[in-house]
Motif scaffolding. Structure first.
Motif, PDB file in Angstrom:
ATOM      1  N   ARG A 539       3.912  65.602   1.242  1.00  0.00           N
ATOM      2  CA  ARG A 539       4.935  65.227   2.216  1.00  0.00           C
ATOM      3  C   ARG A 539       4.932  63.717   2.410  1.00  0.00           C
ATOM      4  O   ARG A 539       3.889  63.079   2.268  1.00  0.00           O
ATOM      5  CB  ARG A 539       4.612  65.903   3.565  1.00  0.00           C
ATOM      6  N   ASN A 540       6.083  63.146   2.740  1.00  0.00           N
ATOM      7  CA  ASN A 540       6.101  61.750   3.129  1.00  0.00           C
ATOM      8  C   ASN A 540       7.180  61.521   4.171  1.00  0.00           C
ATOM      9  O   ASN A 540       8.102  62.336   4.314  1.00  0.00           O
ATOM     10  CB  ASN A 540       6.285  60.821   1.910  1.00  0.00           C
ATOM     11  N   ALA A 541       7.028  60.424   4.900  1.00  0.00           N
ATOM     12  CA  ALA A 541       7.875  60.186   6.069  1.00  0.00           C
ATOM     13  C   ALA A 541       9.354  60.195   5.698  1.00  0.00           C
ATOM     14  O   ALA A 541      10.175  60.810   6.364  1.00  0.00           O
ATOM     15  CB  ALA A 541       7.497  58.854   6.709  1.00  0.00           C
ATOM     16  N   GLN A 542       9.667  59.537   4.588  1.00  0.00           N
ATOM     17  CA  GLN A 542      11.073  59.421   4.232  1.00  0.00           C
ATOM     18  C   GLN A 542      11.685  60.777   3.912  1.00  0.00           C
ATOM     19  O   GLN A 542      12.746  61.131   4.421  1.00  0.00           O
ATOM     20  CB  GLN A 542      11.198  58.480   3.027  1.00  0.00           C
ATOM     21  N   GLY A 543      10.956  61.542   3.094  1.00  0.00           N
ATOM     22  CA  GLY A 543      11.461  62.859   2.723  1.00  0.00           C
ATOM     23  C   GLY A 543      11.629  63.743   3.939  1.00  0.00           C
ATOM     24  O   GLY A 543      12.615  64.475   4.066  1.00  0.00           O
ATOM     25  N   LEU A 544      10.664  63.675   4.839  1.00  0.00           N
ATOM     26  CA  LEU A 544      10.706  64.546   6.010  1.00  0.00           C
ATOM     27  C   LEU A 544      11.861  64.193   6.934  1.00  0.00           C
ATOM     28  O   LEU A 544      12.536  65.076   7.464  1.00  0.00           O
ATOM     29  CB  LEU A 544       9.373  64.477   6.766  1.00  0.00           C
ATOM     30  N   SER A 545      12.090  62.888   7.102  1.00  0.00           N
ATOM     31  CA  SER A 545      13.171  62.551   8.031  1.00  0.00           C
ATOM     32  C   SER A 545      14.517  62.905   7.410  1.00  0.00           C
ATOM     33  O   SER A 545      15.445  63.315   8.095  1.00  0.00           O
ATOM     34  CB  SER A 545      13.089  61.092   8.473  1.00  0.00           C
ATOM     35  N   GLN A 546      14.581  62.808   6.095  1.00  0.00           N
ATOM     36  CA  GLN A 546      15.816  63.234   5.428  1.00  0.00           C
ATOM     37  C   GLN A 546      15.984  64.751   5.529  1.00  0.00           C
ATOM     38  O   GLN A 546      17.069  65.252   5.792  1.00  0.00           O
ATOM     39  CB  GLN A 546      15.765  62.807   3.970  1.00  0.00           C
ATOM     40  N   ALA A 547      14.860  65.453   5.361  1.00  0.00           N
ATOM     41  CA  ALA A 547      14.897  66.913   5.467  1.00  0.00           C
ATOM     42  C   ALA A 547      15.386  67.324   6.848  1.00  0.00           C
ATOM     43  O   ALA A 547      16.144  68.288   6.994  1.00  0.00           O
ATOM     44  CB  ALA A 547      13.509  67.491   5.219  1.00  0.00           C
ATOM     45  N   TYR A 548      14.953  66.580   7.846  1.00  0.00           N
ATOM     46  CA  TYR A 548      15.340  66.906   9.211  1.00  0.00           C
ATOM     47  C   TYR A 548      16.866  66.930   9.335  1.00  0.00           C
ATOM     48  O   TYR A 548      17.443  67.888   9.835  1.00  0.00           O
ATOM     49  CB  TYR A 548      14.715  65.885  10.162  1.00  0.00           C
ATOM     50  N   SER A 549      17.506  65.878   8.850  1.00  0.00           N
ATOM     51  CA  SER A 549      18.969  65.884   9.000  1.00  0.00           C
ATOM     52  C   SER A 549      19.617  66.930   8.102  1.00  0.00           C
ATOM     53  O   SER A 549      20.601  67.557   8.469  1.00  0.00           O
ATOM     54  CB  SER A 549      19.585  64.501   8.762  1.00  0.00           C
ATOM     55  N   GLU A 550      19.021  67.158   6.935  1.00  0.00           N
ATOM     56  CA  GLU A 550      19.592  68.194   6.058  1.00  0.00           C
ATOM     57  C   GLU A 550      19.523  69.569   6.714  1.00  0.00           C
ATOM     58  O   GLU A 550      20.464  70.364   6.625  1.00  0.00           O
ATOM     59  CB  GLU A 550      18.859  68.227   4.718  1.00  0.00           C
ATOM     60  N   ILE A 551      18.401  69.844   7.358  1.00  0.00           N
ATOM     61  CA  ILE A 551      18.247  71.169   7.979  1.00  0.00           C
ATOM     62  C   ILE A 551      19.209  71.315   9.157  1.00  0.00           C
ATOM     63  O   ILE A 551      19.831  72.356   9.346  1.00  0.00           O
ATOM     64  CB  ILE A 551      16.784  71.404   8.414  1.00  0.00           C
ATOM     65  N   ARG A 552      19.364  70.250   9.925  1.00  0.00           N
ATOM     66  CA  ARG A 552      20.314  70.323  11.058  1.00  0.00           C
ATOM     67  C   ARG A 552      21.728  70.561  10.542  1.00  0.00           C
ATOM     68  O   ARG A 552      22.466  71.377  11.077  1.00  0.00           O
ATOM     69  CB  ARG A 552      20.264  69.032  11.871  1.00  0.00           C
ATOM     70  N   ASN A 553      22.036  69.851   9.508  1.00  0.00           N
ATOM     71  CA  ASN A 553      23.344  69.996   8.889  1.00  0.00           C
ATOM     72  C   ASN A 553      23.548  71.440   8.410  1.00  0.00           C
ATOM     73  O   ASN A 553      24.578  72.066   8.643  1.00  0.00           O
ATOM     74  CB  ASN A 553      23.411  69.001   7.718  1.00  0.00           C
ATOM     75  N   LEU A 554      22.513  71.944   7.773  1.00  0.00           N
ATOM     76  CA  LEU A 554      22.569  73.295   7.217  1.00  0.00           C
ATOM     77  C   LEU A 554      22.738  74.311   8.340  1.00  0.00           C
ATOM     78  O   LEU A 554      23.505  75.272   8.226  1.00  0.00           O
ATOM     79  CB  LEU A 554      21.274  73.556   6.454  1.00  0.00           C
ATOM     80  N   ARG A 555      22.029  74.088   9.430  1.00  0.00           N
ATOM     81  CA  ARG A 555      22.095  75.004  10.567  1.00  0.00           C
ATOM     82  C   ARG A 555      23.500  75.019  11.159  1.00  0.00           C
ATOM     83  O   ARG A 555      24.044  76.065  11.496  1.00  0.00           O
ATOM     84  CB  ARG A 555      21.076  74.552  11.620  1.00  0.00           C
ATOM     85  N   GLU A 556      24.063  73.856  11.252  1.00  0.00           N
ATOM     86  CA  GLU A 556      25.407  73.761  11.814  1.00  0.00           C
ATOM     87  C   GLU A 556      26.400  74.496  10.912  1.00  0.00           C
ATOM     88  O   GLU A 556      27.232  75.276  11.362  1.00  0.00           O
ATOM     89  CB  GLU A 556      25.747  72.277  11.959  1.00  0.00           C
ATOM     90  N   ARG A 557      26.236  74.294   9.597  1.00  0.00           N
ATOM     91  CA  ARG A 557      27.123  74.977   8.650  1.00  0.00           C
ATOM     92  C   ARG A 557      26.908  76.482   8.674  1.00  0.00           C
ATOM     93  O   ARG A 557      27.836  77.266   8.555  1.00  0.00           O
ATOM     94  CB  ARG A 557      26.854  74.465   7.233  1.00  0.00           C
ATOM     95  N   PHE A 558      25.653  76.857   8.843  1.00  0.00           N
ATOM     96  CA  PHE A 558      25.307  78.280   8.843  1.00  0.00           C
ATOM     97  C   PHE A 558      26.139  79.029   9.879  1.00  0.00           C
ATOM     98  O   PHE A 558      26.773  80.033   9.580  1.00  0.00           O
ATOM     99  CB  PHE A 558      23.814  78.441   9.142  1.00  0.00           C
ATOM    100  N   TRP A 559      26.148  78.524  11.098  1.00  0.00           N
ATOM    101  CA  TRP A 559      26.839  79.253  12.167  1.00  0.00           C
ATOM    102  C   TRP A 559      28.355  79.270  11.962  1.00  0.00           C
ATOM    103  O   TRP A 559      29.055  80.108  12.501  1.00  0.00           O
ATOM    104  CB  TRP A 559      26.503  78.652  13.532  1.00  0.00           C
ATOM    105  N   ARG A 560      28.853  78.323  11.178  1.00  0.00           N
ATOM    106  CA  ARG A 560      30.289  78.282  10.924  1.00  0.00           C
ATOM    107  C   ARG A 560      30.688  79.096   9.702  1.00  0.00           C
ATOM    108  O   ARG A 560      31.724  79.740   9.670  1.00  0.00           O
ATOM    109  CB  ARG A 560      30.720  76.825  10.720  1.00  0.00           C
ATOM    110  N   GLU A 561      29.836  79.063   8.664  1.00  0.00           N
ATOM    111  CA  GLU A 561      30.300  79.530   7.346  1.00  0.00           C
ATOM    112  C   GLU A 561      29.622  80.793   6.836  1.00  0.00           C
ATOM    113  O   GLU A 561      29.873  81.228   5.724  1.00  0.00           O
ATOM    114  CB  GLU A 561      30.079  78.417   6.310  1.00  0.00           C
ATOM    115  N   VAL A 562      28.764  81.374   7.666  1.00  0.00           N
ATOM    116  CA  VAL A 562      28.027  82.519   7.140  1.00  0.00           C
ATOM    117  C   VAL A 562      28.911  83.767   7.118  1.00  0.00           C
ATOM    118  O   VAL A 562      29.788  83.948   7.961  1.00  0.00           O
ATOM    119  CB  VAL A 562      26.744  82.764   7.967  1.00  0.00           C
TER     120      VAL A 562
END
Lengths: 659, 225, 252
Positions: A539-562
């Motif tokens: 793990r590294n800081a950069q990857g994790l902080s990017q993952a954070y926004s990706e997961i939030r994005n994914l979660r938002e899409r999930f509730w709309r597009e599932v």
């Protein structure tokens, strides 16, 4: 409690962040002599008289090793127990797949084993990130587990004299692992299951099959019951109790692909977390080096191959990246035995985390083999030449057969392809010495809690912990709380129940009405990939902080597009899955935050910024010798970090060295 | 099964397992009868014009002990047949909705699958056989000796063909029934005993019906050559 | 690979049920049977249709959740294997595969290929255990058990409770399941105190649930993923006869 219905705000503004609260010091751990702590603690727990036990109701969620053993034992004590399982029988939990064995400090081998040594090995194996009191207690009761299981008729392996056989296992220099061929978990679980069925027959325990627990009801700070969905009819039920016990296992399935069973999920512990239970060390996930690799996108899960294979197999990749020749026709000089090259003293026998990380590294560099390029060879040809087919068959015959069954390739002819995979979560709900979470009357046992394995679990210790919690710890400690609940009248006609049920129903309705075009699995796979790439082996800081926004994005899409067809009022396996993935998406975020915040490497948690030049983990005991207990901060609010300091009074944290 | 059965006393014989035991015990008894019967029948082949066989037949129909056993044998047949019919009558109950595609041929032997057909053929054979020999001689009091009766019957190619066919189905019935009886009585303790019983069962199922079948063929061929 | 699937669809226990035919394309020969169904379900979901319901969990052959009747056999065309460990390479490309639920009176269909197997749990409740409370056990090595006895008990104890024995049996008999548990406990000294009563009670429950009688065809052992041998049934028979035929030495 914030409204569950609120959708996460669209990907934003809020970068990865958390709030810090003070120290979490109230963990009910006794003080004084380590050897006497548990005994003294037990002597001071309040008791409930037998005739009063009949008046107390306990809900147990899950019937794996921890849940089934706890429910059976509570039934034996005379409590009224209700067990909820989403399976069609309480014998199906994933404890059943554990192969290796169960540790116990019996010293039947006369090899110098002791409770202290088991305690020390476990603390050290966990890279000094677990509580001394808990781990010592675990080692102490390990002895009674074996006694009880033998009395239950579990057919452990025996010597010709009729006495119990033991074998050695990773991380220990003693032979303290009891086993029942390669099916120890199955035999232990069936023992607990049988004990549970006995209590069902006696009327002390009721088992509710095909029920998914979707939320925990908390009234005035105390756990008061659950909301459970009947998976056959889709009905939501309110069930009240004096205490609730979660034995729901780990959350490795957040990664989509893991060695966990397909249905294993985090919903109960995650909902408990949202209701006030702190989550301990969510990013501590163990990754096992020898699994059969993924062969295509359709693949649904990964299968573990016993670690013992590395005793005779040699790990290699072709020296030319992308070399597509069949492995047999690659000459010796063009094979790269990278483990032997990088770790000359341990070679192929480096510990789990090192082997796993090395495999990832060579595949990242483009040397991976197989159709997906995410695998390395484990080659037995030298061993077969040296020892002969017969010897190798004796040692690994069944594993070779299993490999061939799954892949269609014979390890006798072609080297095995292996790759690391997620298989156990050391993290889980934070619990005190009594196994109670930060919600009064809510307990977490087995893999569902964070307690005993620190940052890395030793082999054959998961079964030990599940049964210790269920047979010999929780039944004592829960009485201490239940003694105060005797005069509580249970009712499901309360606003807390109504509100929790409404929120659950809303969640279901929202999933059903999204009517999107993407399947639940598509989102789950995507989440899994993000977590695996950034919060997996390294793990590294950069990857994790990017993952954070990706997961939030994914979660938002999930509730709309599932896409969840059908209704909530019927047997709807896809809806079940959607509810679970929705929770994984939230948990994934917390895992990433936890991994980001811990700026050190320890056990399974390798932060690339914090390693020695040789790639070894670099622990930071001054700053991070604590348990990260995360409090739910509210919808779209950052989580709140509580630090439980780890005091080492009896062992001195040292650097784990494999050189 | 009879789920209301009281399992006290002999009630246990009404459970699924108990009924199997009845089937097995009567089965083994009937198999032992086959051996005795065959031993007697082989006297037909002595070529002494039927003297030995007639003496034997005479002994069998007059000896009081044999008469008692005869009743037992009759009961054995009836109970064996009754249990079989009972099982058949309940069969559909256990799987009211059958499979659309079912391939028992992949996991069972032809002998176990044909138990019902073989049983029916053997039953028909038994009735014809009883009519022909038992009723004829013991009730109606035929004028012919037993040997002459047999000779006459077996010289008829249709009767002999029916007899041989029945013996083939008896072989089928025994090929499953022999081992099955021992299994049901719990005597197949380990793999070695299992092998021995299977081997013995195969031998029994082959030799006993063969022994019976040789006799009509012997008489038939005598008329031809 | 490409397959034509004839799948039993049944909305719920009350529904009559019928077969529906689906085509699946581009299936990897290395996909498991359940993964092939996953692919079909993904497509059905995208088309807004109801996916095929089937039980599954561990997908490595040990939890006993999965159980489908495939091309006329419990758990499909291979012997001694679970559905999750059946791979598509064992089928012919272009083959038509008939897929039904396990059928038996005590296994009512819940939906599509999912059946209720809780009858098996109720058999265990009648005595498939040793009555010992946590805390009361003597030291584990207090009772030596001959290794062969322990090994044999283990062979019987490995039953995964999938119900394939019932599904394969022409009489939907649960004898192999029941016998596995009876035999496991009969071989161990810990199992002796309750041995007589256990076998009687478990057989009674088996009958009450509506399972059929055993006719020793051996189909169960061929399909059993845990390879429980038929000697288990002989052991049950022996114990049952013994328990009923001999007087109980402990009654006054």
């Amino acid at each position: 409690m914030s409204d569950v219905l609120t959708a996460p705000s669209p990907i934003t503004t809020s970068p990865l962040s958390w709030r810090e609260a003070g120290l979490l010091e109230q963990n009910r751990c006794p003080s004084g002599d380590l050897e006497k702590r548990w005994t003294r603690h037990k002597d001071n727990l309040r008791l409930v008289a037998p005739h009063n036990k009949r008046k107390l109701e306990v809900i147990v969620v899950g019937a794996g090793l921890a849940g089934a053993s706890a429910a059976a034992t509570l039934g034996e004590l005379g409590y009224r127990v209700k067990v909820f399982v989403y399976h069609n029988s309480p014998r199906r939990a994933h404890s059943i797949a554990a192969q290796g064995g169960i540790n116990a400090a019996k010293n039947y081998r006369n090899d110098g084993d002791s409770i202290w040594r088991l305690f020390y090995d476990t603390i050290k194996g966990g890279d000094f990130r677990a509580r001394e009191s808990n781990v010592y207690r675990l080692a102490e009761v390990s002895v009674k587990i074996i006694d009880h299981c033998v009395a239950q008729g579990i057919p452990f392996a025996r010597e010709y004299g009729g006495y119990l056989d033991t074998r050695s296992f990773g991380g220990a220099q003693l032979m303290r692992t009891f086993y029942a061929r390669g099916q120890t978990g199955q035999q232990l679980l069936l023992g607990a299951y049988a004990a549970l069925q006995r209590q069902v027959a006696q009327g002390n325990v009721q088992v509710f099959y095909n029920y998914d627990v979707l939320d925990i009801v908390v009234e005035e700070g105390k756990a008061r019951g659950i909301i459970a969905r009947n998976l056959i009819t889709g009905e939501l039920h309110r069930v009240a109790a004096h205490a609730v016990v979660l034995g729901t296992g780990g959350y490795g399935n957040a990664y989509y692909l893991s060695t966990n069973a397909k249905l294993s999920n985090a919903t109960a512990i995650w909902r408990a977390h949202r209701r006030g239970a702190y989550f301990g060390n969510p990013s501590f996930v163990q990754i096992h080096p020898t699994c059969i690799p993924q062969s295509g996108d359709y693949q649904s899960k990964l299968t573990l191959m016993s670690e013992s294979l590395r005793n005779d197999g040699r790990v290699w990749v072709p020296r030319t990246p992308g070399d597509k020749r069949p492995p047999q026709s690659i000459p010796e000089s063009e094979r790269w035995y990278y483990l032997e090259e990088w770790y000359p003293s341990f070679g192929n026998l480096v510990p789990r985390d090192i082997a796993s990380r090395a495999a990832k590294r060579v595949c990242d560099m483009g040397y991976g083999v197989g159709p997906t390029g995410r695998a390395v060879y484990l080659d037995f040809s030298d061993a077969i030449k040296r020892w002969g087919r017969e010897v190798i068959y004796q040692r690994y015959g069944n594993l070779f057969e299993m490999y061939e069954e799954i892949t269609g390739e014979s390890p006798w002819e072609v080297p095995m392809r292996i790759y690391p995979a997620v298989h156990y979560t050391m993290g889980g709900l934070w619990v005190d010495y009594n196994l109670m979470t930060t919600v009064e009357g809510l307990y977490a046992i087995g893999e569902a809690n964070f307690s005993d394995h620190g940052a890395n679990r030793l082999g054959a210790s998961a079964l030990m912990q599940g049964l210790a919690d269920g047979y010999f710890i929780l039944p004592y400690t829960i009485g201490d709380y239940l003694a105060s609940q005797l005069f509580v009248k249970l009712s499901t006609d309360t606003t807390a129940f109504a509100e929790t049920e409404r929120q659950t129903q809303d969640r279901i309705n929202r999933l059903l009405s999204a009517k999107g075009t993407h399947t639940v699995d598509e989102f789950h796979r995507e989440l899994g990939k993000v977590l695996w790439d950034t919060c997996g082996l390294a793990r590294n800081a950069q990857g994790l902080s990017q993952a954070y926004s990706e997961i939030r994005n994914l979660r938002e899409r999930f509730w709309r597009e599932v896409a969840v067809p059908g209704s909530g009022a019927e047997f709807n396996q896809n809806l079940e899955k959607a509810l679970r993935v929705a929770d994984f998406l939230e948990l994934g975020e917390l895992m990433v935050i936890d991994a980001y915040h811990r700026e050190e490497s320890c056990g399974c948690h390798l932060r690339e910024e914090y390693q020695t030049e040789e790639g070894e983990a670099l622990r930071n005991d001054d700053k991070y010798a604590y348990v990260a207990a995360w409090e739910w901060g509210g919808e779209n609010e950052p989580p709140i970090l509580h630090k439980e300091p780890l005091k080492f009074e009896f062992v001195k944290p040292s650097v784990r060295s494999y050189k | 099964m009879d789920t209301t059965a009281n399992t006290a006393g002999l009630g246990w014989l009404h459970t699924s397992v108990g009924r199997k035991v009845v089937m097995a015990v009567t089965g083994i008894f009937l198999m032992s009868f086959l051996v005795v019967h065959l031993a007697g029948n082989l006297l037909l082949l002595r070529g002494d014009g039927g003297a030995a066989f007639n003496a034997y037949a005479d002994f069998m129909s007059t000896n009081p002990l044999i008469r008692v056993l005869e009743v037992l044998l009759f009961v054995g047949f009836v109970v064996h047949i009754y249990q079989g019919l009972y099982f058949i009558s309940k069969e559909r109950r256990f799987r009211p909705k059958g499979y659309t595609l079912h391939r028992p041929q992949d996991n069972t032997t032809i002998f176990s699958r044909t138990m019902r057909i073989s049983a029916i053929v053997i039953l028909v054979f038994l009735l014809v056989h009883l009519r022909h020999f038992f009723v004829e001689h013991r009730i109606l009091g035929a004028s012919l000796t037993m040997y002459e009766s047999c000779k006459l019957a077996f010289e008829n190619p249709f009767y002999s063909a029916f007899y041989v066919l029945s013996m083939i189905l008896l072989a089928f019935h025994l090929a499953h029934g022999f081992h099955s009886s021992f299994q049901t009585l719990g005597l197949i303790v380990n793999r070695r005993i299992d092998r021995v019983v299977r081997w013995a069962g195969t031998a029994f199922a082959f030799l006993v019906p063969l022994g019976f079948a040789v006799i009509p063929l012997y008489f038939l061929f005598q008329t031809l050559y | 690979m490409h397959f034509t699937l004839r799948i039993w669809r049944q909305k719920n226990a009350q529904d009559q049920g019928h077969f529906e035919t689906y085509e699946v394309h581009d299936i990897s020969p290395d996909a498991s049977f359940l993964e092939m169904l996953d692919v079909l379900n993904e497509r059905l979901l995208k088309e807004g249709k109801d996916p095929v319901a089937f039980d599954h969990d561990c997908r490595e052959g040990i939890c006993g959740s999965c159980g489908i009747f495939i091309n006329g056999r419990a758990h499909g065309p291979l012997r001694n294997i679970t559905t999750c460990r059946l791979y598509m390479r064992h089928f012919q490309d272009g083959e038509t595969i008939t897929i039904e639920p396990f059928r038996a009176k005590p296994f009512p269909v819940i939906k599509d290929l999912v059946v209720d197997r809780s009858a098996l749990d109720r058999i265990i409740q009648r005595g498939g255990y040793i009555s010992v409370n946590a805390g009361s056990a003597p030291d584990a090595n207090a009772i030596p058990i001959p290794k062969p006895a322990a090994d044999r008990a283990f062979d019987y104890a490995t039953c995964i409770g999938c119900g394939a024995c019932v599904a394969a049996c022409k009489n939907a008999s649960a004898m192999l399941f029941t016998a596995a548990k009876v035999s496991h406990l009969a071989l161990l000294p810990q199992g002796q105190p309750e041995r007589r009563e256990r076998v009687k009670q478990m057989v009674m429950q088996m009958d009450m649930e509506g399972f059929g009688h055993c006719s020793n065809t051996g189909a169960c052992a061929v399909e059993c993923p845990a390879k429980i041998p038929l000697t288990a049934i002989a052991q049950l028979q022996r114990d049952y006869i013994w328990a009923n035929l001999t007087p109980d030495p402990y009654t006054r």
